[in-house]
Motif scaffolding. Structure first.
Motif, PDB file in Angstrom:
ATOM      1  N   LEU A 139       0.974  -1.299   0.066  1.00 25.25           N
ATOM      2  CA  LEU A 139       0.082   0.014  -0.028  1.00 25.25           C
ATOM      3  C   LEU A 139       0.987   1.186  -0.016  1.00 25.25           C
ATOM      4  N   LEU A 140       1.962   1.352   0.711  1.00 27.10           N
ATOM      5  CA  LEU A 140       2.833   2.404   0.833  1.00 27.10           C
ATOM      6  C   LEU A 140       3.394   2.821  -0.668  1.00 27.10           C
ATOM      7  N   ILE A 141       3.757   1.711  -1.149  1.00 28.47           N
ATOM      8  CA  ILE A 141       4.610   1.791  -2.559  1.00 28.47           C
ATOM      9  C   ILE A 141       3.453   2.375  -3.562  1.00 28.47           C
ATOM     10  N   VAL A 142       2.269   1.852  -3.463  1.00 27.52           N
ATOM     11  CA  VAL A 142       1.178   2.138  -4.344  1.00 27.52           C
ATOM     12  C   VAL A 142       0.915   3.664  -4.173  1.00 27.52           C
ATOM     13  N   VAL A 143       0.502   4.022  -2.775  1.00 25.86           N
ATOM     14  CA  VAL A 143       0.099   5.087  -2.531  1.00 25.86           C
ATOM     15  C   VAL A 143       1.135   6.463  -3.000  1.00 25.86           C
ATOM     16  N   ASN A 144       2.480   5.905  -2.877  1.00 27.87           N
ATOM     17  CA  ASN A 144       3.464   6.801  -3.361  1.00 27.87           C
ATOM     18  C   ASN A 144       3.550   7.075  -4.941  1.00 27.87           C
ATOM     19  N   THR A 145       3.390   5.917  -5.546  1.00 33.30           N
ATOM     20  CA  THR A 145       3.063   6.105  -7.030  1.00 33.30           C
ATOM     21  C   THR A 145       2.000   6.825  -7.385  1.00 33.30           C
ATOM     22  N   VAL A 146       0.902   6.842  -6.663  1.00 34.22           N
ATOM     23  CA  VAL A 146      -0.394   7.273  -7.211  1.00 34.22           C
ATOM     24  C   VAL A 146      -0.262   9.066  -6.634  1.00 34.22           C
ATOM     25  N   ALA A 147       0.200   9.431  -5.586  1.00 36.45           N
ATOM     26  CA  ALA A 147       0.382  10.666  -5.104  1.00 36.45           C
ATOM     27  C   ALA A 147       1.286  11.503  -5.997  1.00 36.45           C
ATOM     28  N   THR A 148       2.422  10.849  -6.314  1.00 37.39           N
ATOM     29  CA  THR A 148       3.484  11.490  -7.210  1.00 37.39           C
ATOM     30  C   THR A 148       3.051  11.777  -8.485  1.00 37.39           C
ATOM     31  N   ALA A 149       2.140  10.955  -9.149  1.00 38.12           N
ATOM     32  CA  ALA A 149       1.209  11.121 -10.323  1.00 38.12           C
ATOM     33  C   ALA A 149       0.600  12.299 -10.491  1.00 38.12           C
ATOM     34  N   ILE A 150      -0.068  12.354  -9.411  1.00 44.41           N
ATOM     35  CA  ILE A 150      -1.333  13.242  -9.260  1.00 44.41           C
ATOM     36  C   ILE A 150      -0.559  14.542  -9.137  1.00 44.41           C
ATOM     37  N   ASP A 151       0.547  14.765  -8.134  1.00 53.23           N
ATOM     38  CA  ASP A 151       1.302  15.889  -8.002  1.00 53.23           C
ATOM     39  C   ASP A 151       1.773  16.480  -9.381  1.00 53.23           C
ATOM     40  N   LYS A 152       2.559  15.576 -10.037  1.00 47.44           N
ATOM     41  CA  LYS A 152       3.164  15.787 -11.453  1.00 47.44           C
ATOM     42  C   LYS A 152       2.319  16.278 -12.221  1.00 47.44           C
ATOM     43  N   ASN A 153       0.993  15.803 -12.326  1.00 41.13           N
ATOM     44  CA  ASN A 153      -0.056  16.335 -13.340  1.00 41.13           C
ATOM     45  C   ASN A 153      -0.448  17.406 -12.958  1.00 41.13           C
ATOM     46  N   SER A 154      -0.724  17.935 -11.705  1.00 44.37           N
ATOM     47  CA  SER A 154      -1.087  19.196 -11.307  1.00 44.37           C
ATOM     48  C   SER A 154       0.113  20.307 -11.575  1.00 44.37           C
ATOM     49  N   GLN A 155       1.165  20.056 -11.877  1.00 48.75           N
ATOM     50  CA  GLN A 155       2.600  20.987 -12.239  1.00 48.75           C
ATOM     51  C   GLN A 155       2.613  20.977 -13.899  1.00 48.75           C
ATOM     52  N   GLY A 156       1.736  20.368 -14.395  1.00 46.71           N
ATOM     53  CA  GLY A 156       2.108  20.655 -16.064  1.00 46.71           C
ATOM     54  C   GLY A 156       2.839  19.412 -16.531  1.00 46.71           C
ATOM     55  N   GLU A 157       2.896  19.591 -17.927  1.00 43.99           N
ATOM     56  CA  GLU A 157       3.477  18.644 -18.856  1.00 43.99           C
ATOM     57  C   GLU A 157       4.870  18.765 -18.570  1.00 43.99           C
ATOM     58  N   ALA A 158       5.504  19.803 -18.462  1.00 43.84           N
ATOM     59  CA  ALA A 158       6.934  20.043 -18.104  1.00 43.84           C
ATOM     60  C   ALA A 158       7.479  18.844 -16.967  1.00 43.84           C
ATOM     61  N   ALA A 159       6.766  18.995 -15.870  1.00 40.93           N
ATOM     62  CA  ALA A 159       6.767  18.060 -14.714  1.00 40.93           C
ATOM     63  C   ALA A 159       6.929  16.641 -15.232  1.00 40.93           C
ATOM     64  N   LEU A 160       5.893  16.299 -16.070  1.00 43.09           N
ATOM     65  CA  LEU A 160       5.690  14.932 -16.306  1.00 43.09           C
ATOM     66  C   LEU A 160       6.705  14.389 -17.293  1.00 43.09           C
ATOM     67  N   LYS A 161       7.184  15.129 -18.193  1.00 41.13           N
ATOM     68  CA  LYS A 161       8.260  14.789 -19.007  1.00 41.13           C
ATOM     69  C   LYS A 161       9.661  14.947 -18.452  1.00 41.13           C
ATOM     70  N   ASP A 162       9.921  15.770 -17.663  1.00 42.18           N
ATOM     71  CA  ASP A 162      11.275  16.157 -17.225  1.00 42.18           C
ATOM     72  C   ASP A 162      11.504  16.014 -15.477  1.00 42.18           C
ATOM     73  N   GLU A 163      11.949  14.901 -14.952  1.00 40.96           N
ATOM     74  CA  GLU A 163      12.018  14.901 -13.775  1.00 40.96           C
ATOM     75  C   GLU A 163      12.832  16.127 -13.027  1.00 40.96           C
ATOM     76  N   THR A 164      13.551  16.665 -13.715  1.00 43.98           N
ATOM     77  CA  THR A 164      14.554  17.680 -12.894  1.00 43.98           C
ATOM     78  C   THR A 164      13.658  19.012 -12.925  1.00 43.98           C
ATOM     79  N   LYS A 165      12.431  18.904 -13.679  1.00 42.33           N
ATOM     80  CA  LYS A 165      11.540  20.159 -13.506  1.00 42.33           C
ATOM     81  C   LYS A 165      10.434  20.016 -12.516  1.00 42.33           C
ATOM     82  N   TYR A 166      10.360  18.825 -11.870  1.00 48.29           N
ATOM     83  CA  TYR A 166       9.108  18.337 -10.960  1.00 48.29           C
ATOM     84  C   TYR A 166       9.585  19.000  -9.515  1.00 48.29           C
ATOM     85  N   ASP A 167       8.782  19.728  -8.850  1.00 45.53           N
ATOM     86  CA  ASP A 167       9.170  20.166  -7.511  1.00 45.53           C
ATOM     87  C   ASP A 167       8.095  19.577  -6.650  1.00 45.53           C
ATOM     88  N   PRO A 168       8.252  18.474  -5.804  1.00 53.45           N
ATOM     89  CA  PRO A 168       7.252  17.738  -5.094  1.00 53.45           C
ATOM     90  C   PRO A 168       6.809  18.787  -4.195  1.00 53.45           C
TER      91      PRO A 168
END
Length: 494
Positions: free
Chosen positions: A277-306
């Motif tokens: 559950l912890l691994i899956v929740v991490n995956t889902v939360a990170t995906a939602i957070d990246k999506n909220s920051q736009g396409e740049a965060a989804l495509k480039d890990e260096t542009k993602y600010d958690p």
């Protein structure tokens, strides 16, 4: 291309024809591939050590923790408690489903070979009560274990594949579980179809061990009829007679005044459920957070600010931390307090020893992948394959299938396929997650004489020769074939 062909051929020949193991075979194959591709000797060594270290830096600790967790589930009796719970929950007449589901759950943290040995007495006791259907139950149990052993981390093979390909581990857990759920009806369907046909092929020794010396009625073709003299748990059909092996026998005799150790279903499931559950929740939360920051965060890990919450979840949901939590829970929740520290340490040392070769094989697979990348063999293969009218997802799937048939080990097959596929992922137009699924699914095909698990299942089931291949080789090939359309469907979304 010659370098790649010779490299894979080296692995197969060494594993089949010499006294050397897969770890040495992968390292020699890396050297052969590098030299044939024209790389300088010093560079080939550099590629091997870099690939080995990079792969194990991301996955080595996780494999060790996962195997340790499985060992505690095994010796504490928790794996057996999970099995009995599934049998009770699914009810009378659905025993093959219970066996398949039990195998799938138990095999996530426990190696197939030992898991099957632990769970097989349950299949025998149910068949003894029903006076029929042992082959059906044995096949369903064994292949249920095959599904998650090949598809769902923290089983070592999929963990190694994720590390080599750089696939998201939480995503692989979710996708592997989804594949396992969809393929479970294939397991049960094949077992119920083939099992009655092979019931008469059981060896005399195993038949007497399961049913006793009394003749089994010829009309008892499938699970569901007849009675028995053995005392059973009426809710589950589980044989609690003195002849039934104690699932927690490894714990030893409790001291005077201590109660016999029993593990409840929820307690048994907790150390496995929490890290997943912890691994899956991490995956889902990170995906939602990246999506909220736009396409740049989804495509480039260096542009993602958690954000703060996803960042905290990323810490506790990291596979190392999650499995560490699971292992601590297993030791302190599943084991009685009177077990001495030295004994627990001994079990964890046994687990570390069994994990050692898997870790080395995984690292050597990463070394081969690095050689393929650095020498340009991967790019050449990608260009060649791109000229074929072949879906990209089939490349790792077919490589894993061919290596599996050639040398028998599913783990070696998926690690080899991941090593070959790692430099090709971008060129094939598929995601790392889809490539990982393809490697894992392809490695399930046609388990037969060169697979150690083949001998475990067939010896315990009492099948030999053609009957063994019709039963076990057939059911593993059925789930392999069933995974192919699932991969093609998944390629539309992943």
């Amino acid at each position: 291309m010659a370098a790649l062909v010779l490299g894979i051929a080296t692995i197969i020949v060494i594993v089949l024809r010499t006294r050397l193991d897969a770890f040495v075979a992968l390292l020699i194959a890396s050297l052969v591939t590098g030299f044939v591709a024209g790389a300088p000797a010093s560079k080939v060594i550099e590629y091997i050590t870099t690939g080995f270290g990079t792969t194990l830096s991301s996955i080595g600790i996780v494999i060790g923790l996962g195997v340790g967790l499985g060992k505690i589930l095994e010796v504490s009796g928790a794996a057996d408690a999970l099995a009995r719970t599934f049998v009770r929950a699914l009810g009378k007449g659905r025993e093959p489903w219970a066996m398949g589901a039990t195998g799938a759950v138990v095999s996530i943290p426990v190696f197939c070979d030992s898991g099957y040995v632990i769970m097989n007495p349950l299949a025998r006791s149910i068949a003894r009560v029903k006076r029929a259907g042992y082959v059906t139950l044995a096949l369903a149990l064994g292949c249920g274990m095959t599904l998650t052993h090949h598809l769902v981390p923290p089983t070592p093979g999929p963990l190694g594949v994720a590390g080599i390909l750089g696939a998201d581990l939480g995503g692989l857990v979710l996708a592997g579980l989804a594949f396992s759920v969809v393929l479970l009806p294939v397991v049960v369907g094949y077992a119920k179809w083939m099992g009655p046909k092979l019931e008469s092929e059981i060896s005399t020794e195993v038949r007497e061990a399961v049913y006793g010396k009394a003749e089994i009625p010829a009309t008892a073709a499938r699970v569901g009829g007849g009675g028995a003299d053995a005392p059973v748990d009426k809710a589950s059909g589980y044989d609690d007679s003195p002849a039934q092996p104690d699932p927690a026998a490894a714990l030893g005799t409790p001291p005077a005044g201590a109660k016999p150790h029993r593990v409840g279903a929820f307690t048994a499931f907790l150390p496995l459920l929490v890290p997943l559950l912890l691994i899956v929740v991490n995956t889902v939360a990170t995906a939602i957070d990246k999506n909220s920051q736009g396409e740049a965060a989804l495509k480039d890990e260096t542009k993602y600010d958690p954000s703060p919450v996803p960042e905290a979840l990323a810490f506790i949901g990291h596979p190392v931390v999650a499995l560490l939590i699971g292992l601590v829970l297993a030791v302190y929740v599943l084991l009685p307090r009177w077990i001495p520290r030295s004994k627990v340490g001994g079990w964890l040392a046994e687990a570390a020893a069994s994990a050692g070769l898997i870790i080395l094989i995984t690292g050597a697979g990463g070394a081969l992948g690095q050689v393929l990348r650095e020498t340009g063999v991967g790019d050449e293969l990608a260009e060649t394959i791109s000229s074929w009218s072949l879906p990209g997802v089939l490349v790792p799937f077919l490589v894993a299938s061919l290596v599996r048939v050639a040398q028998g080990s599913g783990t070696v097959a998926m690690i080899t396929a991941a090593s070959v596929s790692a430099p090709l992922v971008d060129g094939l137009g598929i995601s790392a997650l889809l490539a990982a699924l393809a490697c894992c699914a392809g490695s399930m095909v046609f388990s037969y004489f060169n697979d150690s698990y083949f001998w475990v299942v067939t010896r315990f089931t009492g099948l030999d020769g053609v009957a063994a291949m019709r039963g076990w080789s057939g059911i593993t090939t059925a789930v392999w074939a069933g995974s192919l359309p699932l991969l093609l469907i998944a390629s539309l979304f992943l």
